[in-house]
Design a protein around this motif. Structure first.
Motif, PDB file in Angstrom:
ATOM      1  N   VAL A   1      -0.265  33.759  12.442  1.00  0.00           N
ATOM      2  CA  VAL A   1       0.148  34.958  11.697  1.00  0.00           C
ATOM      3  C   VAL A   1       0.519  36.088  12.663  1.00  0.00           C
ATOM      4  CG1 VAL A   1      -0.679  36.777  10.150  1.00  0.00           C
ATOM      5  CG2 VAL A   1      -1.130  34.378   9.608  1.00  0.00           C
ATOM      6  N   LEU A   2      -0.285  36.265  13.717  1.00  0.00           N
ATOM      7  CA  LEU A   2      -0.014  37.358  14.648  1.00  0.00           C
ATOM      8  C   LEU A   2       1.217  37.113  15.525  1.00  0.00           C
ATOM      9  CD1 LEU A   2      -3.619  38.331  15.783  1.00  0.00           C
ATOM     10  CD2 LEU A   2      -2.128  39.539  14.172  1.00  0.00           C
ATOM     11  N   THR A   3       1.553  35.863  15.780  1.00  0.00           N
ATOM     12  CA  THR A   3       2.742  35.577  16.589  1.00  0.00           C
ATOM     13  C   THR A   3       3.970  35.279  15.736  1.00  0.00           C
ATOM     14  OG1 THR A   3       2.129  33.245  16.830  1.00  0.00           O
ATOM     15  CG2 THR A   3       1.420  34.759  18.581  1.00  0.00           C
ATOM     16  N   LEU A   4       3.845  35.390  14.441  1.00  0.00           N
ATOM     17  CA  LEU A   4       4.983  35.155  13.545  1.00  0.00           C
ATOM     18  C   LEU A   4       6.181  36.043  13.874  1.00  0.00           C
ATOM     19  CD1 LEU A   4       5.676  33.288  11.229  1.00  0.00           C
ATOM     20  CD2 LEU A   4       4.826  34.998   9.647  1.00  0.00           C
ATOM     21  N   PRO A   5       5.995  37.311  14.217  1.00  0.00           N
ATOM     22  CA  PRO A   5       7.167  38.109  14.602  1.00  0.00           C
ATOM     23  C   PRO A   5       7.934  37.535  15.796  1.00  0.00           C
ATOM     24  CG  PRO A   5       5.296  39.547  14.190  1.00  0.00           C
ATOM     25  CD  PRO A   5       4.787  38.136  14.143  1.00  0.00           C
ATOM     26  N   LEU A   6       7.233  36.926  16.735  1.00  0.00           N
ATOM     27  CA  LEU A   6       7.910  36.300  17.873  1.00  0.00           C
ATOM     28  C   LEU A   6       8.758  35.118  17.421  1.00  0.00           C
ATOM     29  CD1 LEU A   6       5.097  36.243  20.590  1.00  0.00           C
ATOM     30  CD2 LEU A   6       7.003  37.844  20.387  1.00  0.00           C
ATOM     31  N   HIS A   7       8.208  34.321  16.501  1.00  0.00           N
ATOM     32  CA  HIS A   7       8.949  33.166  15.995  1.00  0.00           C
ATOM     33  C   HIS A   7      10.178  33.613  15.202  1.00  0.00           C
ATOM     34  CE1 HIS A   7       5.708  30.599  17.310  1.00  0.00           C
ATOM     35  NE2 HIS A   7       4.847  31.274  16.586  1.00  0.00           N
ATOM     36  N   LEU A   8      10.003  34.631  14.394  1.00  0.00           N
ATOM     37  CA  LEU A   8      11.128  35.137  13.596  1.00  0.00           C
ATOM     38  C   LEU A   8      12.198  35.744  14.490  1.00  0.00           C
ATOM     39  CD1 LEU A   8       9.197  36.739  10.602  1.00  0.00           C
ATOM     40  CD2 LEU A   8      10.442  34.584  10.652  1.00  0.00           C
ATOM     41  N   LYS A   9      11.782  36.418  15.534  1.00  0.00           N
ATOM     42  CA  LYS A   9      12.751  37.003  16.475  1.00  0.00           C
ATOM     43  C   LYS A   9      13.582  35.909  17.138  1.00  0.00           C
ATOM     44  CE  LYS A   9      13.048  39.927  20.557  1.00  0.00           C
ATOM     45  NZ  LYS A   9      12.314  40.609  21.611  1.00  0.00           N
ATOM     46  N   LYS A  10      12.940  34.815  17.525  1.00  0.00           N
ATOM     47  CA  LYS A  10      13.667  33.696  18.139  1.00  0.00           C
ATOM     48  C   LYS A  10      14.655  33.084  17.149  1.00  0.00           C
ATOM     49  CE  LYS A  10      10.404  32.358  21.675  1.00  0.00           C
ATOM     50  NZ  LYS A  10       9.498  31.331  22.179  1.00  0.00           N
TER      51      LYS A  10
END
Length: 128
Positions: free
Chosen positions: A114-123
């Motif tokens: 959940v906390l690294t979801l923004p990184l995945h979405l950015k990629k």
């Protein structure tokens, strides 16, 4: 910068896992707790980096036969091992048994995701 974000997310995830009985952060001051959590997050990442691929290769048939559920057991064992290793390295963090490690690894996995979801979405958005 992404590495630092991932380590901090893992540290928060490990902290979230301390709500479970059997996963204990054994230090008093706030600074010491933060340092311990970052150390355990780095240690857990290192344990996963080294041992998880070996476990997947050795247990390939088990992963297939259990439809991947063996992965939960492996993650629990790796988290439990991380707790043991932390004690050996004089980090004030402990995981007292398999079930604490099993459920702790589930919490760490979910919170980290959940906390690294923004990184995945950015990629995903930069690829398209």
């Amino acid at each position: 910068m992404e590495f630092v974000y991932r380590v901090l997310a893992s540290a928060v995830a490990v902290w979230a896992a301390t709500i479970l009985p059997g996963i204990n952060l054994l230090t008093g001051s706030t600074g010491a707790r933060i340092g311990t959590l970052i150390g355990v997050a780095l240690l857990f990442g290192l344990v996963n980096l080294i041992l998880k691929p070996i476990a997947k290769i050795v247990g390939c048939v088990g992963y297939i036969l259990t439809l991947g559920l063996l992965g939960l057991v492996v993650n629990g064992l790796l988290f439990w091992f991380t707790g043991w290793l932390a004690v050996e390295l004089d980090l004030p963090f402990e995981v007292t048994g398999f079930w604490a490690g099993f459920f702790g690894a589930i919490i760490v996995g979910i919170v980290s995701f959940v906390l690294t979801l923004p990184l995945h979405l950015k990629k995903l958005t930069t690829r398209g």
